[in-house]
Design a protein around this motif. Structure first.
Motif, PDB file in Angstrom:
ATOM      1  N   ILE A  96       0.862  -1.186   0.000  1.00  0.00           N
ATOM      2  CA  ILE A  96       0.000   0.000   0.000  1.00  0.00           C
ATOM      3  C   ILE A  96       0.898   1.235   0.000  1.00  0.00           C
ATOM      4  O   ILE A  96       1.730   1.412   0.896  1.00  0.00           O
ATOM      5  N   VAL A  97       0.731   2.053  -1.028  1.00  0.00           N
ATOM      6  CA  VAL A  97       1.572   3.243  -1.160  1.00  0.00           C
ATOM      7  C   VAL A  97       0.831   4.456  -0.596  1.00  0.00           C
ATOM      8  O   VAL A  97      -0.294   4.755  -1.013  1.00  0.00           O
ATOM      9  N   SER A  98       1.456   5.128   0.334  1.00  0.00           N
ATOM     10  CA  SER A  98       0.931   6.397   0.822  1.00  0.00           C
ATOM     11  C   SER A  98       1.498   7.515  -0.047  1.00  0.00           C
ATOM     12  O   SER A  98       2.707   7.752  -0.055  1.00  0.00           O
ATOM     13  N   MET A  99       0.611   8.192  -0.800  1.00  0.00           N
ATOM     14  CA  MET A  99       1.102   9.305  -1.624  1.00  0.00           C
ATOM     15  C   MET A  99       1.829  10.328  -0.762  1.00  0.00           C
ATOM     16  O   MET A  99       2.845  10.883  -1.157  1.00  0.00           O
ATOM     17  N   LYS A 100       1.272  10.539   0.408  1.00  0.00           N
ATOM     18  CA  LYS A 100       1.811  11.562   1.302  1.00  0.00           C
ATOM     19  C   LYS A 100       3.229  11.221   1.774  1.00  0.00           C
ATOM     20  O   LYS A 100       4.116  12.072   1.752  1.00  0.00           O
ATOM     21  N   ASN A 101       3.408   9.976   2.181  1.00  0.00           N
ATOM     22  CA  ASN A 101       4.691   9.599   2.782  1.00  0.00           C
ATOM     23  C   ASN A 101       5.699   9.004   1.796  1.00  0.00           C
ATOM     24  O   ASN A 101       6.899   9.112   1.994  1.00  0.00           O
ATOM     25  N   ASP A 102       5.196   8.354   0.754  1.00  0.00           N
ATOM     26  CA  ASP A 102       6.106   7.590  -0.105  1.00  0.00           C
ATOM     27  C   ASP A 102       6.533   8.329  -1.366  1.00  0.00           C
ATOM     28  O   ASP A 102       7.451   7.886  -2.047  1.00  0.00           O
ATOM     29  N   TRP A 103       5.847   9.407  -1.689  1.00  0.00           N
ATOM     30  CA  TRP A 103       6.175  10.137  -2.921  1.00  0.00           C
ATOM     31  C   TRP A 103       6.812  11.490  -2.599  1.00  0.00           C
ATOM     32  O   TRP A 103       6.232  12.311  -1.893  1.00  0.00           O
ATOM     33  N   LYS A 104       7.983  11.712  -3.170  1.00  0.00           N
ATOM     34  CA  LYS A 104       8.658  13.010  -3.015  1.00  0.00           C
ATOM     35  C   LYS A 104       7.911  14.086  -3.772  1.00  0.00           C
ATOM     36  O   LYS A 104       7.917  15.250  -3.417  1.00  0.00           O
ATOM     37  N   GLN A 105       7.329  13.675  -4.878  1.00  0.00           N
ATOM     38  CA  GLN A 105       6.729  14.602  -5.831  1.00  0.00           C
ATOM     39  C   GLN A 105       5.496  13.910  -6.391  1.00  0.00           C
ATOM     40  O   GLN A 105       5.483  12.691  -6.538  1.00  0.00           O
TER      41      GLN A 105
END
Ligand SMILES: [Ca+2]
Ligand SMILES: [Ca+2]
Lengths: 317, 317
Positions: free
Chosen positions: B303-312
Motif C-alpha cells: 500500500i503506497v501512501s502518496m503523502k509519505n512515499d512520494w517526493k513529488q
C-alpha cells in the motif's frame, strides 16, 4: 533511391530465400523498403508499422480440415469412454464413426455442441494445458508431421523479415484465440498478446479461495469476415498498413488495411500447388477463396501462387 | 546475492527518484531484482514479464471527476447549440447547468444516454480525432494544467523502470479503450495495443466505397472489477506477474495477478495527500478504496501512501 537500396539490400542477404524471384517477392521487398526508408515519401514510423496475418491456410495448413477441428474431434474420442450415451447421439455418433459428412449434416447446431463440449466447461488454465499437450504430439493425417511443422516456410521468413524491420506482427484468425496462444510464440515468434481470434465467453470466479477463469459454452466473438477489422480495432487500436490472408474470410481485413492513407500492402496466398500441398480455392469447404481472388488484383493486392512463387512449402524439406 | 545487487544497482543510479526511501520503494526494487536475476529462485523469463496498471487514480488524476466524464460533459456543451431541445431534457439539462448532483440523480439511464450521445454515432476514426483534439487543450479545473500533465511522476518512473527491465506494461482500465489510446503512447510510452479498457459495440461497413468502423450506442464490455481479469485474458492471454491499482475496482485484477505461481507483486496507491493532491478513499464517488485497503496488506500487497512515499506528485513541480 529506393530502387537502388532494394537491390543493395537483396544483394547483401536475401531475407526471403524460400521465395522465387518474381512480382510477389519484389512487391513485398518494395513495400518494406518504401515504408522503412527515412525521409522517403512513403516512410512510416515504427509505431505505426502494424501487420496482420490470418493463420489457417496463410501461416499453416488447413487441409484436409482446420487443425482446430481435428483437435475437437480428438477431444471427443478422448472423452468418449466417460460418455457411453454418445455412441447413439449426434453429433458424437458421426465423430466417433469418423463420418465427417454425417457431422456436417448436423449443421450449426452440431458444431456449436462440439465446441461447447470440447472448448468449454473447464478453466482457462486447464484448456491451455489440454491444447498444449495435444499440439505437442498430434500429427497431420497425410504427412505424419506435427501440425506445428505444417507451417509455410516462406511465410515464416516473411514474418521474420517484417519483425527485423520493426513491424509489430499480429495474428488475426477465425480460429480460437486460446487454441493458438499456447504455441504461436514458439512457432512464429508472435507472443500471446499479438494473437487475435474468435472467443467464447468466460467468467472470473473465486473457488475455494482460488481465483479461476471459467470457459462458458457461449460464443463471445467471431473473428472472421467483418469481424476481423472489429477484432483489429479492439485488440490493436490501429489500422494495419499490411495484411496477409488466403480466403474470402480475409477480404474485409485486407480491405480495411489497404484503404488507409499512405503506402499499404495486401497479400493473398493462393493454394494452387496440388503436388507439394493441396490445390483448392473457389469450392473448398475450408478456406474458400473466390471474391478475393477476383477482386484482389484490382484492389492492388498481391496474389501469391504457392506453385510458382514458393521454392519450398514446409520447413526442413 | 539479490540483496547486494539491489544495493549496487541503487547506488549506481536510482530508477525511482521521486519515491522516498521506505518499504514500498524497497518492495518494488526487490521484486524487479528477484524476477530479473538469472539463475535466481524467482527468475521470470522476459516473455512472462507482464505488468498491468489501472489508469484513473493510478497513473493520472481522477478528481474532482474522471477525466472521461469531463470530456463527455464538454462534448454535450459543444453539441448543445445543435440541440435546443436539450435545455429542458435530462440528463442534458443538468449537464448544461453544471449541476452534477442533478446528473447523478438521472442514474444509470442518464449516464448511458450521455455515453451514447458523446461516444457513439460516429466512426472510430472520427472519435479518435475528437478525443485527440480535446485532450490536447482541455485543462484540469483546479490546477489549470493539461490533463496529460496530471499524471503521477512516481508512477511514470515505475512504468519506465519496468520497461527497462524487459517488462511489457499494459493499461487495464475501466475507462473507454478508444478514449485512452490517442495519448497513452506519448504520455506513458504504452502503445495502443497495450491498452485494455471498456468498450462499446462497433460495426464494419463500406459506405460509398469507403470502409468505416461505426461506434454504436451499446455497451460491449465493462473492464472493471471481475471484468479486469477477463479483459486481461482476452487481450494479453497471460496472467500478469505484477498489478497496480488504486481502488476496489482493481481488487480482482490484483487478486488474479498475485495468486499465480512464483514471485508476484500487487500495489495499491492510497490517495492520502490532501495538500498536494486530494485525500479520499472509502467514501469517494470516484476511485472508492475500501475492501482493497483492508484486505490488501494481508494478501501481501504493497500500500503506497502518496503523502509519505512520494517526493513529488506531478511532473515538473
Ligand atoms: Ca485462412
Ligand atoms: Ca482507478
Amino acid at each position: 533511391t529506393a530502387c537502388m537500396s532494394v537491390t543493395g539490400a537483396m544483394a547483401q542477404s536475401d531475407p526471403l530465400p524460400s521465395w522465387n524471384d518474381g512480382a510477389p517477392k519484389q512487391a513485398i521487398v518494395d513495400f518494406v523498403t518504401a515504408v522503412t526508408t527515412e525521409g522517403g515519401p512513403d516512410y512510416v514510423a515504427p509505431t505505426d508499422r502494424i501487420a496482420t496475418f490470418d493463420n489457417d491456410g496463410t501461416l499453416w495448413s488447413e487441409q484436409p480440415m482446420y487443425v482446430q477441428l481435428a483437435f475437437a474431434l480428438d477431444r471427443i474420442k478422448q472423452m468418449a469412454p466417460d460418455h457411453p450415451e454418445w455412441k447413439d447421439k449426434e453429433p458424437y455418433k458421426s465423430v466417433l464413426a469418423g463420418d465427417l459428412k454425417g457431422l456436417a449434416a448436423t449443421g450449426e447446431k452440431g458444431v456449436v455442441e462440439l465446441v461447447a463440449v470440447t472448448h468449454a466447461g473447464m478453466t482457462s488454465d486447464e484448456f491451455t494445458k489440454i491444447a498444449t499437450d495435444w499440439i505437442a504430439t498430434a500429427k497431420h493425417p497425410k504427412t505424419g508431421r506435427l501440425y506445428t511443422d505444417m507451417v509455410y516456410q516462406p511465410m515464416l521468413e516473411l514474418v521474420d523479415y517484417l519483425h527485423s524491420n520493426d513491424f509489430r506482427v499480429f495474428i488475426v484468425s477465425g480460429g480460437g484465440i486460446e487454441f493458438m496462444r499456447p504455441w504461436t510464440e514458439k512457432v512464429y515468434g508472435i507472443p500471446t498478446e499479438r494473437v487475435v481470434g474468435s472467443s467464447i465467453k468466460t467468467e472470473y470466479k473465486v473457488v475455494d479461495g482460488k481465483p479461476v477463469i471459467n470457459r462458458l459454452p457461449a460464443v463471445d466473438f467471431v473473428d472472421d469476415k467483418e469481424g476481423k477489422p472489429i477484432g483489429i480495432l479492439g485488440h490493436i487500436g490501429k489500422r494495419p498498413i499490411a495484411a496477409f490472408g488466403n480466403s474470402d474470410g480475409d477480404f474485409q481485413m485486407l480491405q480495411w488495411a489497404t484503404s488507409g492513407d499512405g503506402k499499404r500492402f495486401g497479400l493473398i496466398v493462393h493454394h494452387d500447388d496440388g503436388d507439394r500441398e493441396v490445390a483448392y480455392d473457389r469450392k473448398s469447404v475450408f478456406g474458400k477463396l473466390d471474391k478475393a481472388l477476383d477482386e484482389g488484383p484490382g484492389l492492388g493486392w498481391t496474389i501469391v501462387s504457392m506453385k510458382n512463387d514458393w521454392k519450398q512449402v514446409y520447413p526442413g524439406q
